[in-house]
Motif scaffolding. Structure first.
Motif, PDB file in Angstrom:
ATOM      1  N   ASP A 137      19.548 -17.484  -1.194  1.00 41.78           N
ATOM      2  CA  ASP A 137      19.003 -18.803  -0.886  1.00 41.78           C
ATOM      3  C   ASP A 137      17.960 -19.249  -1.902  1.00 41.78           C
ATOM      4  OD1 ASP A 137      16.969 -17.049  -0.292  1.00 41.78           O
ATOM      5  OD2 ASP A 137      17.062 -17.364   1.874  1.00 41.78           O
ATOM      6  N   GLY A 138      17.705 -18.443  -2.914  1.00 41.96           N
ATOM      7  CA  GLY A 138      16.727 -18.783  -3.934  1.00 41.96           C
ATOM      8  C   GLY A 138      15.318 -18.334  -3.623  1.00 41.96           C
ATOM      9  N   LEU A 139      15.085 -17.789  -2.442  1.00 45.35           N
ATOM     10  CA  LEU A 139      13.764 -17.291  -2.087  1.00 45.35           C
ATOM     11  C   LEU A 139      13.548 -15.901  -2.677  1.00 45.35           C
ATOM     12  CD1 LEU A 139      13.505 -18.396   1.654  1.00 45.35           C
ATOM     13  CD2 LEU A 139      12.711 -19.592  -0.394  1.00 45.35           C
ATOM     14  N   LYS A 140      12.289 -15.579  -2.936  1.00 47.38           N
ATOM     15  CA  LYS A 140      11.941 -14.278  -3.520  1.00 47.38           C
ATOM     16  C   LYS A 140      11.140 -13.442  -2.534  1.00 47.38           C
ATOM     17  CE  LYS A 140      11.910 -15.772  -8.338  1.00 47.38           C
ATOM     18  NZ  LYS A 140      11.068 -16.056  -9.524  1.00 47.38           N
ATOM     19  N   SER A 141      11.585 -12.222  -2.340  1.00 48.05           N
ATOM     20  CA  SER A 141      10.881 -11.310  -1.446  1.00 48.05           C
ATOM     21  C   SER A 141      10.085 -10.308  -2.270  1.00 48.05           C
ATOM     22  CB  SER A 141      11.875 -10.561  -0.553  1.00 48.05           C
ATOM     23  OG  SER A 141      12.667  -9.685  -1.329  1.00 48.05           O
ATOM     24  N   HIS A 142       9.095  -9.699  -1.612  1.00 46.10           N
ATOM     25  CA  HIS A 142       8.355  -8.588  -2.208  1.00 46.10           C
ATOM     26  C   HIS A 142       9.235  -7.347  -2.091  1.00 46.10           C
ATOM     27  CE1 HIS A 142       4.461 -10.761  -2.352  1.00 46.10           C
ATOM     28  NE2 HIS A 142       4.961 -11.380  -1.295  1.00 46.10           N
ATOM     29  N   HIS A 143       9.577  -6.762  -3.233  1.00 45.95           N
ATOM     30  CA  HIS A 143      10.410  -5.564  -3.229  1.00 45.95           C
ATOM     31  C   HIS A 143       9.524  -4.353  -3.491  1.00 45.95           C
ATOM     32  CE1 HIS A 143      13.527  -2.723  -3.702  1.00 45.95           C
ATOM     33  NE2 HIS A 143      13.560  -2.701  -5.018  1.00 45.95           N
ATOM     34  N   ARG A 144       9.588  -3.370  -2.576  1.00 42.74           N
ATOM     35  CA  ARG A 144       8.764  -2.181  -2.681  1.00 42.74           C
ATOM     36  C   ARG A 144       9.606  -0.920  -2.474  1.00 42.74           C
ATOM     37  NH1 ARG A 144       6.549  -5.767  -4.530  1.00 42.74           N
ATOM     38  NH2 ARG A 144       4.629  -6.796  -3.891  1.00 42.74           N
ATOM     39  N   VAL A 145       9.227   0.142  -3.191  1.00 34.53           N
ATOM     40  CA  VAL A 145       9.920   1.425  -3.076  1.00 34.53           C
ATOM     41  C   VAL A 145       8.872   2.528  -3.012  1.00 34.53           C
ATOM     42  CG1 VAL A 145      11.540   3.034  -4.145  1.00 34.53           C
ATOM     43  CG2 VAL A 145      11.898   0.566  -4.395  1.00 34.53           C
ATOM     44  N   TRP A 146       9.053   3.454  -2.076  1.00 32.49           N
ATOM     45  CA  TRP A 146       8.141   4.589  -1.938  1.00 32.49           C
ATOM     46  C   TRP A 146       8.922   5.896  -2.048  1.00 32.49           C
ATOM     47  CZ3 TRP A 146       7.951   0.262   1.161  1.00 32.49           C
ATOM     48  CH2 TRP A 146       6.723  -0.431   1.230  1.00 32.49           C
ATOM     49  N   GLU A 147       8.318   6.876  -2.706  1.00 32.12           N
ATOM     50  CA  GLU A 147       8.831   8.241  -2.722  1.00 32.12           C
ATOM     51  C   GLU A 147       7.892   9.055  -1.822  1.00 32.12           C
ATOM     52  OE1 GLU A 147      11.563  11.251  -4.032  1.00 32.12           O
ATOM     53  OE2 GLU A 147      11.582   9.080  -4.316  1.00 32.12           O
ATOM     54  N   VAL A 148       8.421   9.572  -0.734  1.00 30.25           N
ATOM     55  CA  VAL A 148       7.618  10.271   0.267  1.00 30.25           C
ATOM     56  C   VAL A 148       7.893  11.768   0.218  1.00 30.25           C
ATOM     57  CG1 VAL A 148       6.980  10.402   2.704  1.00 30.25           C
ATOM     58  CG2 VAL A 148       7.772   8.216   1.736  1.00 30.25           C
ATOM     59  N   SER A 149       6.822  12.560   0.123  1.00 26.83           N
ATOM     60  CA  SER A 149       6.942  14.020   0.097  1.00 26.83           C
ATOM     61  C   SER A 149       6.677  14.586   1.489  1.00 26.83           C
ATOM     62  CB  SER A 149       5.935  14.613  -0.897  1.00 26.83           C
ATOM     63  OG  SER A 149       6.161  14.130  -2.202  1.00 26.83           O
ATOM     64  N   CYS A 150       7.406  15.613   1.850  1.00 27.15           N
ATOM     65  CA  CYS A 150       7.204  16.286   3.123  1.00 27.15           C
ATOM     66  C   CYS A 150       6.524  17.633   2.876  1.00 27.15           C
ATOM     67  CB  CYS A 150       8.536  16.476   3.838  1.00 27.15           C
ATOM     68  SG  CYS A 150       9.385  14.916   4.183  1.00 27.15           S
ATOM     69  N   ASP A 151       5.883  18.178   3.912  1.00 31.01           N
ATOM     70  CA  ASP A 151       5.046  19.363   3.728  1.00 31.01           C
ATOM     71  C   ASP A 151       5.836  20.632   3.441  1.00 31.01           C
ATOM     72  OD1 ASP A 151       6.129  19.865   6.223  1.00 31.01           O
ATOM     73  OD2 ASP A 151       4.237  19.655   7.308  1.00 31.01           O
ATOM     74  N   GLY A 152       7.163  20.571   3.616  1.00 27.51           N
ATOM     75  CA  GLY A 152       7.967  21.747   3.331  1.00 27.51           C
ATOM     76  C   GLY A 152       8.701  21.666   2.006  1.00 27.51           C
ATOM     77  N   GLY A 153       8.406  20.623   1.229  1.00 29.47           N
ATOM     78  CA  GLY A 153       9.029  20.500  -0.087  1.00 29.47           C
ATOM     79  C   GLY A 153      10.131  19.464  -0.176  1.00 29.47           C
ATOM     80  N   ALA A 154      10.611  18.963   0.953  1.00 27.34           N
ATOM     81  CA  ALA A 154      11.641  17.925   0.930  1.00 27.34           C
ATOM     82  C   ALA A 154      11.007  16.581   0.570  1.00 27.34           C
ATOM     83  CB  ALA A 154      12.335  17.836   2.285  1.00 27.34           C
ATOM     84  N   ASN A 159       5.943   2.839   6.480  1.00 22.80           N
ATOM     85  CA  ASN A 159       6.428   2.959   7.857  1.00 22.80           C
ATOM     86  C   ASN A 159       5.492   2.262   8.818  1.00 22.80           C
ATOM     87  OD1 ASN A 159       4.855   5.159   9.732  1.00 22.80           O
ATOM     88  ND2 ASN A 159       4.488   5.492   7.547  1.00 22.80           N
ATOM     89  N   GLY A 160       6.001   1.993  10.025  1.00 29.00           N
ATOM     90  CA  GLY A 160       5.233   1.258  11.013  1.00 29.00           C
ATOM     91  C   GLY A 160       4.599   2.133  12.072  1.00 29.00           C
ATOM     92  N   GLY A 161       4.525   3.444  11.855  1.00 28.99           N
ATOM     93  CA  GLY A 161       3.899   4.328  12.831  1.00 28.99           C
ATOM     94  C   GLY A 161       4.846   5.430  13.282  1.00 28.99           C
ATOM     95  N   GLY A 162       4.287   6.559  13.663  1.00 26.58           N
ATOM     96  CA  GLY A 162       5.099   7.680  14.145  1.00 26.58           C
ATOM     97  C   GLY A 162       6.025   8.217  13.074  1.00 26.58           C
ATOM     98  N   ALA A 163       5.534   8.334  11.849  1.00 24.26           N
ATOM     99  CA  ALA A 163       6.378   8.722  10.725  1.00 24.26           C
ATOM    100  C   ALA A 163       6.941  10.133  10.876  1.00 24.26           C
ATOM    101  CB  ALA A 163       5.579   8.624   9.430  1.00 24.26           C
ATOM    102  N   THR A 164       8.148  10.297  10.414  1.00 26.41           N
ATOM    103  CA  THR A 164       8.800  11.603  10.409  1.00 26.41           C
ATOM    104  C   THR A 164       9.365  11.860   9.011  1.00 26.41           C
ATOM    105  OG1 THR A 164      10.909  10.628  11.084  1.00 26.41           O
ATOM    106  CG2 THR A 164       9.468  11.445  12.842  1.00 26.41           C
ATOM    107  N   LYS A 181       0.817  -1.208   0.000  1.00 23.41           N
ATOM    108  CA  LYS A 181       0.000   0.000   0.000  1.00 23.41           C
ATOM    109  C   LYS A 181       0.854   1.264   0.000  1.00 23.41           C
ATOM    110  CE  LYS A 181      -3.802  -2.362   2.346  1.00 23.41           C
ATOM    111  NZ  LYS A 181      -4.680  -2.408   3.528  1.00 23.41           N
ATOM    112  N   ALA A 182       0.253   2.340  -0.483  1.00 26.04           N
ATOM    113  CA  ALA A 182       0.975   3.606  -0.593  1.00 26.04           C
ATOM    114  C   ALA A 182       1.423   4.141   0.759  1.00 26.04           C
ATOM    115  CB  ALA A 182       0.108   4.648  -1.302  1.00 26.04           C
ATOM    116  N   ASP A 183       0.653   3.845   1.818  1.00 27.88           N
ATOM    117  CA  ASP A 183       1.021   4.333   3.140  1.00 27.88           C
ATOM    118  C   ASP A 183       1.711   3.258   3.975  1.00 27.88           C
ATOM    119  OD1 ASP A 183      -1.102   2.637   3.573  1.00 27.88           O
ATOM    120  OD2 ASP A 183      -2.260   4.038   4.800  1.00 27.88           O
ATOM    121  N   GLY A 184       2.147   2.180   3.340  1.00 25.12           N
ATOM    122  CA  GLY A 184       2.753   1.078   4.072  1.00 25.12           C
ATOM    123  C   GLY A 184       4.248   1.185   4.249  1.00 25.12           C
TER     124      GLY A 184
END
Length: 243
Positions: A155-172, A122-127, A117-120
């Motif tokens: 080991d030959g196992l496959k993980s779910h690879h995810r990448v998020w681009e997060v915007s901050c309210d000041g432009g960073a 972080n696990g809480g208390g995001a900064t 998910k798009a908000d997934g």
């Protein structure tokens, strides 16, 4: 759900472009909160590294390669591999979480398939983890690499690879990367990507091996079941004696 592993060159190249805006770091382990690193030691002037030599390290049975010159620090049910001149578990670090969701107070990132998910991210208390984002709050997050992207590991196992681009309210802005094995409950996490090490993160992820970890977990679960059965039998014996 199957698990496996393979370094995705295309994803790495895309990550370099997406990261130009900036980065930061941190994550909550056992309690579900975010342990936000300081941005004071951010080093956005790091020299780009296409690849680096890796040396083997291990945590709770999970074997993984640590980049040469990086430092390891342990705590909160995780290890952090910190780039040269980086802060402990801070900006640009790679963090390994065995029993990730089990130890997280909110069952993140497994609960509700948060890793999809798009908000997934972080696990809480995001900064805001961007080095130029001090005092800002994180806002919208865009999943730039999502399902069905997977990474095959040593080991030959496959993980779910995810990448998020997060915007901050000041432009960073900053990028977050995750590799998650739901069945094994192991997560490799980059809370805030340092663009110079974009390909190194993929290199580290490709080196991960959970073979021994899974053996240990299976043995621990077996012992727990045996202990429960023993306690049940003892209780029944006491009840029979009372009668």
């Amino acid at each position: 759900m199957s698990e496996a592993l393979a370094l995705r060159t295309a994803a790495a190249a895309a990550g370099v472009l997406l990261l130009a805006a900036g980065c930061g770091g941190g994550d909550g382990g056992d309690g579900g909160g975010e342990a936000a690193p300081s941005v004071e030691g951010a080093y956005t002037g790091a020299v780009p590294a296409a690849s680096v030599p890796l040396s083997g390290t291990e945590f709770e049975g999970v074997a993984i390669g640590m980049p040469e010159g990086w430092q390891r620090s342990d705590g909160q049910g995780r290890i952090c591999m910190d780039p040269p001149e980086g802060e402990r578990c801070g900006y640009g670090s790679v963090q390994l979480y065995p029993q990730a969701a089990e130890r997280n107070g909110a069952d993140w990132p497994a609960k509700g398939s948060a890793f999809n998910k798009a908000d997934g991210w972080n696990g809480g208390g995001a900064t805001c983890r961007a080095p130029d984002g001090e005092g800002q709050s994180p806002g919208d997050a865009e999943m730039t690499v999502g399902s069905p992207e997977v990474t095959e590991h040593a080991d030959g196992l496959k993980s779910h690879h995810r990448v998020w681009e997060v915007s901050c309210d000041g432009g960073a802005s900053f990028e977050v990367r995750m590799w998650f094995l739901p069945e094994s409950d192991v997560m490799l996490y980059v809370p805030a990507v340092e663009p110079a090490y974009a390909q190194v993160y993929d290199q580290v992820a490709a080196s991960m091996d959970v073979t021994e970890y899974k053996k240990r977990r299976a043995q621990e679960q077996k012992e727990e079941e045996e202990q429960k059965e023993k306690e049940k039998e003892e209780k029944e014996d006491r009840e029979e004696q009372d009668d």
